[in-house]
Design a protein around this motif. Structure first.
Motif, PDB file in Angstrom:
ATOM      1  N   THR A  78      91.122  -6.143  95.753  1.00  0.00           N
ATOM      2  CA  THR A  78      89.934  -6.611  95.288  1.00  0.00           C
ATOM      3  C   THR A  78      90.059  -7.498  94.169  1.00  0.00           C
ATOM      4  OG1 THR A  78      89.634  -4.645  93.997  1.00  0.00           O
ATOM      5  CG2 THR A  78      88.828  -4.652  96.269  1.00  0.00           C
ATOM      6  N   VAL A  79      89.020  -8.295  94.122  1.00  0.00           N
ATOM      7  CA  VAL A  79      88.569  -9.293  92.900  1.00  0.00           C
ATOM      8  C   VAL A  79      87.084  -9.285  92.683  1.00  0.00           C
ATOM      9  CG1 VAL A  79      88.216 -11.360  94.289  1.00  0.00           C
ATOM     10  CG2 VAL A  79      88.830 -11.413  92.025  1.00  0.00           C
ATOM     11  N   SER A  80      86.745  -8.855  91.346  1.00  0.00           N
ATOM     12  CA  SER A  80      85.552  -8.809  90.970  1.00  0.00           C
ATOM     13  C   SER A  80      84.945  -9.580  90.044  1.00  0.00           C
ATOM     14  CB  SER A  80      85.473  -7.283  90.317  1.00  0.00           C
ATOM     15  OG  SER A  80      85.560  -6.177  91.246  1.00  0.00           O
ATOM     16  N   LEU A  81      83.765 -10.012  89.921  1.00  0.00           N
ATOM     17  CA  LEU A  81      82.919 -10.925  89.072  1.00  0.00           C
ATOM     18  C   LEU A  81      81.866 -10.139  88.349  1.00  0.00           C
ATOM     19  CD1 LEU A  81      83.012 -13.600  87.855  1.00  0.00           C
ATOM     20  CD2 LEU A  81      81.323 -14.136  89.447  1.00  0.00           C
ATOM     21  N   GLN A  82      82.122  -9.493  87.050  1.00  0.00           N
ATOM     22  CA  GLN A  82      81.201  -8.964  86.054  1.00  0.00           C
ATOM     23  C   GLN A  82      80.319 -10.025  85.598  1.00  0.00           C
ATOM     24  OE1 GLN A  82      80.556  -5.477  85.792  1.00  0.00           O
ATOM     25  NE2 GLN A  82      78.586  -6.168  84.613  1.00  0.00           N
ATOM     26  N   MET A  83      78.900  -9.929  85.705  1.00  0.00           N
ATOM     27  CA  MET A  83      78.225 -11.073  85.191  1.00  0.00           C
ATOM     28  C   MET A  83      76.948 -10.277  84.392  1.00  0.00           C
ATOM     29  SD  MET A  83      77.449 -13.344  88.782  1.00  0.00           S
ATOM     30  CE  MET A  83      76.641 -12.020  89.657  1.00  0.00           C
ATOM     31  N   ASN A  84      77.013 -10.681  83.093  1.00  0.00           N
ATOM     32  CA  ASN A  84      76.194 -10.158  82.205  1.00  0.00           C
ATOM     33  C   ASN A  84      75.308 -11.304  81.450  1.00  0.00           C
ATOM     34  OD1 ASN A  84      77.558  -7.602  82.035  1.00  0.00           O
ATOM     35  ND2 ASN A  84      79.038  -8.296  80.641  1.00  0.00           N
ATOM     36  N   SER A  85      74.059 -10.798  80.975  1.00  0.00           N
ATOM     37  CA  SER A  85      73.157 -11.911  80.340  1.00  0.00           C
ATOM     38  C   SER A  85      72.750 -12.782  81.400  1.00  0.00           C
ATOM     39  CB  SER A  85      73.880 -12.544  79.106  1.00  0.00           C
ATOM     40  OG  SER A  85      74.214 -11.366  77.937  1.00  0.00           O
ATOM     41  N   LEU A  86      72.516 -12.335  82.611  1.00  0.00           N
ATOM     42  CA  LEU A  86      72.122 -13.410  83.531  1.00  0.00           C
ATOM     43  C   LEU A  86      71.014 -14.285  83.087  1.00  0.00           C
ATOM     44  CD1 LEU A  86      72.956 -10.934  86.480  1.00  0.00           C
ATOM     45  CD2 LEU A  86      73.962 -13.373  86.274  1.00  0.00           C
ATOM     46  N   LYS A  87      71.051 -15.440  83.751  1.00  0.00           N
ATOM     47  CA  LYS A  87      69.904 -16.576  83.426  1.00  0.00           C
ATOM     48  C   LYS A  87      69.448 -16.684  84.641  1.00  0.00           C
ATOM     49  CE  LYS A  87      72.602 -18.225  79.259  1.00  0.00           C
ATOM     50  NZ  LYS A  87      72.901 -19.525  78.959  1.00  0.00           N
ATOM     51  N   PRO A  88      68.202 -17.428  84.813  1.00  0.00           N
ATOM     52  CA  PRO A  88      67.702 -17.717  86.266  1.00  0.00           C
ATOM     53  C   PRO A  88      68.270 -18.939  86.776  1.00  0.00           C
ATOM     54  CG  PRO A  88      65.845 -17.474  84.630  1.00  0.00           C
ATOM     55  CD  PRO A  88      67.062 -17.205  83.903  1.00  0.00           C
ATOM     56  N   GLU A  89      69.098 -19.709  85.831  1.00  0.00           N
ATOM     57  CA  GLU A  89      69.883 -20.774  86.388  1.00  0.00           C
ATOM     58  C   GLU A  89      71.202 -20.099  86.899  1.00  0.00           C
ATOM     59  OE1 GLU A  89      68.587 -20.461  83.443  1.00  0.00           O
ATOM     60  OE2 GLU A  89      70.041 -21.235  81.875  1.00  0.00           O
TER      61      GLU A  89
END
Length: 122
Positions: A78-89
């Motif tokens: 598996t590979v993961s992408l943790q995304m924090n502080s998300l923005k509309p863009e």
């Protein structure tokens, strides 16, 4: 052949977090560098992040540095992408990819997943 299946997309408010996962099957997972790309409506697909075969090196496009973290688990394929502080863009369809070549910090994909939608509301 490598089959890739993404999960974890969804709708989140600005400043929120999501974690995308990609499960790989087929050929030996550890033989491939992995990456995440995204495509927003009306725009070309762009590189987001790449992780090398053992996970020792990671690369990010400038717009996500400090907010996104890529990781892999070769035992679980598996590979993961943790995304924090998300923005509309950051709103886009996110694609997992696998390949044997990394050039200038960007994976050259040989295989693609089907994509998962990430929507960040303002």
């Amino acid at each position: 052949q490598v089959q890739l299946v993404e999960s974890g997309g969804g709708l989140v408010q600005t400043g929120g977090s999501l974690r995308l996962s990609c499960a790989a099957s087929g050929r030996t997972f550890g033989d491939y560098a992995m990456g995440w790309f995204r495509q927003a409506p009306g725009k070309e697909r762009e590189h987001v992040s790449t992780i090398t075969w053992t996970g020792s090196t990671t690369y990010y496009t400038d717009s996500v540095k400090g907010r996104f973290t890529i990781s892999r688990d070769n035992a679980k394929n598996t590979v993961s992408l943790q995304m924090n502080s998300l923005k509309p863009e950051d709103t886009a369809v996110y694609y997992c990819a696998a390949g044997r070549t990394v050039t200038g910090g960007v994976l050259l994909p040989a295989y693609w997943g089907q994509g998962t939608q990430v929507t960040v509301s303002s």
